[in-house]
Design a protein around this motif. Structure first.
Motif, PDB file in Angstrom:
ATOM      1  N   GLU A  40     -24.721 -49.803  12.273  1.00 48.48           N
ATOM      2  CA  GLU A  40     -23.608 -50.605  11.975  1.00 48.48           C
ATOM      3  C   GLU A  40     -22.146 -50.332  12.494  1.00 48.48           C
ATOM      4  O   GLU A  40     -21.279 -50.894  12.366  1.00 48.48           O
ATOM      5  N   HIS A 148     -26.942 -45.965   2.736  1.00 49.76           N
ATOM      6  CA  HIS A 148     -25.836 -45.405   3.481  1.00 49.76           C
ATOM      7  C   HIS A 148     -24.560 -45.238   2.550  1.00 49.76           C
ATOM      8  O   HIS A 148     -24.241 -46.165   1.760  1.00 49.76           O
ATOM      9  N   HIS A 173     -24.055 -42.486   7.176  1.00 51.27           N
ATOM     10  CA  HIS A 173     -22.669 -43.037   7.096  1.00 51.27           C
ATOM     11  C   HIS A 173     -21.777 -41.936   7.177  1.00 51.27           C
ATOM     12  O   HIS A 173     -20.756 -41.956   7.911  1.00 51.27           O
TER      13      HIS A 173
END
Ligand code: FE2
Length: 252
Positions: A40, A148, A173
């Protein structure tokens, strides 16, 4: 027995290029059968786009997972037509893309679920109730979850909640690897955070001076990718693909 490799948040151009240079060798070294990468933050300037997702797949990922930055790049949403690029499954009904996928490896299959925490993050649907609805619909015992999330407590709670129901729960994360990898009592591999892939001497992959300024002055700030030597963080799990139980987890 099969081996799964989970790689933590790939950050920016340098993280993506480092992944390409390292992942193949690491997969060979640990005889990896399944590879999941959190992507991400892989695009230049954060988020994920076509270029960075293609880099991650070319490096050797089978599935790319996401998180709070999955939809950061407004002009890259068409990547979610690829069923192996996930965004958190607990986004509300109607959001583009999917948070679950299954991969058939022939002799066995694996399902991957991507969830996002609610504590200290933009709250979306409850990840606990969403995962409860997903698991009964999966047709494989081998289920791996990328959770996450920001709060260690929420991540630990998810690990214990899913113990015995899934094969592994990997936290992502925070970009900082935790040293609590374990096999829980009912056979689920767990780690609170697998860490990141990118520039090591940095604040989570970002230029440290910019983060210091932001913390000191509380003014809006534009972050840029740190420069320097990279590292790759992750975890390898050995699991019995016949029953979906894990026997060993080790940090990379
Ligand atoms: Fe994130």
């Amino acid at each position: 027995m099969k081996n799964l490799l989970f790689i933590g948040d790939v950050v920016g151009k340098q993280g993506s290029e480092f992944l390409i240079s390292k992942l193949g060798k690491t997969k060979k070294q640990y005889s990896i059968d399944v590879t999941i990468v959190n992507g991400e933050n892989s695009a230049i300037g954060n988020g994920i786009n076509k270029v960075s997702s293609e880099q991650i797949f070319s490096a050797g990922a089978d599935v790319i997972t996401g998180g709070n930055h999955s939809f950061h790049r407004f002009n890259a949403y068409d990547i979610y037509s690829n069923p192996y690029i996930l965004r958190p499954a607990n986004y509300p009904e109607g959001v583009i893309g999917s948070g679950v996928c299954s991969i058939d490896y022939g002799a066995f299959s694996v399902a991957v679920i991507n969830l996002m925490g609610n504590a200290f993050m933009d709250p979306i649907d409850n990840p606990f109730s969403v995962v409860d609805n997903i698991i009964p619909n999966l047709s494989t015992p081998n289920i791996f979850v990328d959770f996450h999330a920001e709060a260690t407590s929420e991540k630990k709670a998810m690990g214990f909640y899913l113990d015995g129901k899934v094969t592994g729960v990997f936290g992502t994360h925070t970009h900082v690897q935790t040293a609590d990898e374990t096999i829980l009592k009912n056979g689920t591999a767990y780690i609170t955070d697998v860490g990141m892939t990118g520039v090591e001497y940095s604040c989570l992959g970002v230029d440290m001076q910019e983060v210091i300024e932001k913390c000191r002055f509380r003014m809006p700030a534009k972050f840029s990718e740190a420069q320097g030597d990279c590292f790759m963080c992750g975890a390898v799990v050995e699991f019995d693909e016949k029953i979906g139980k894990s026997y060993k987890i080790q940090r990379l």
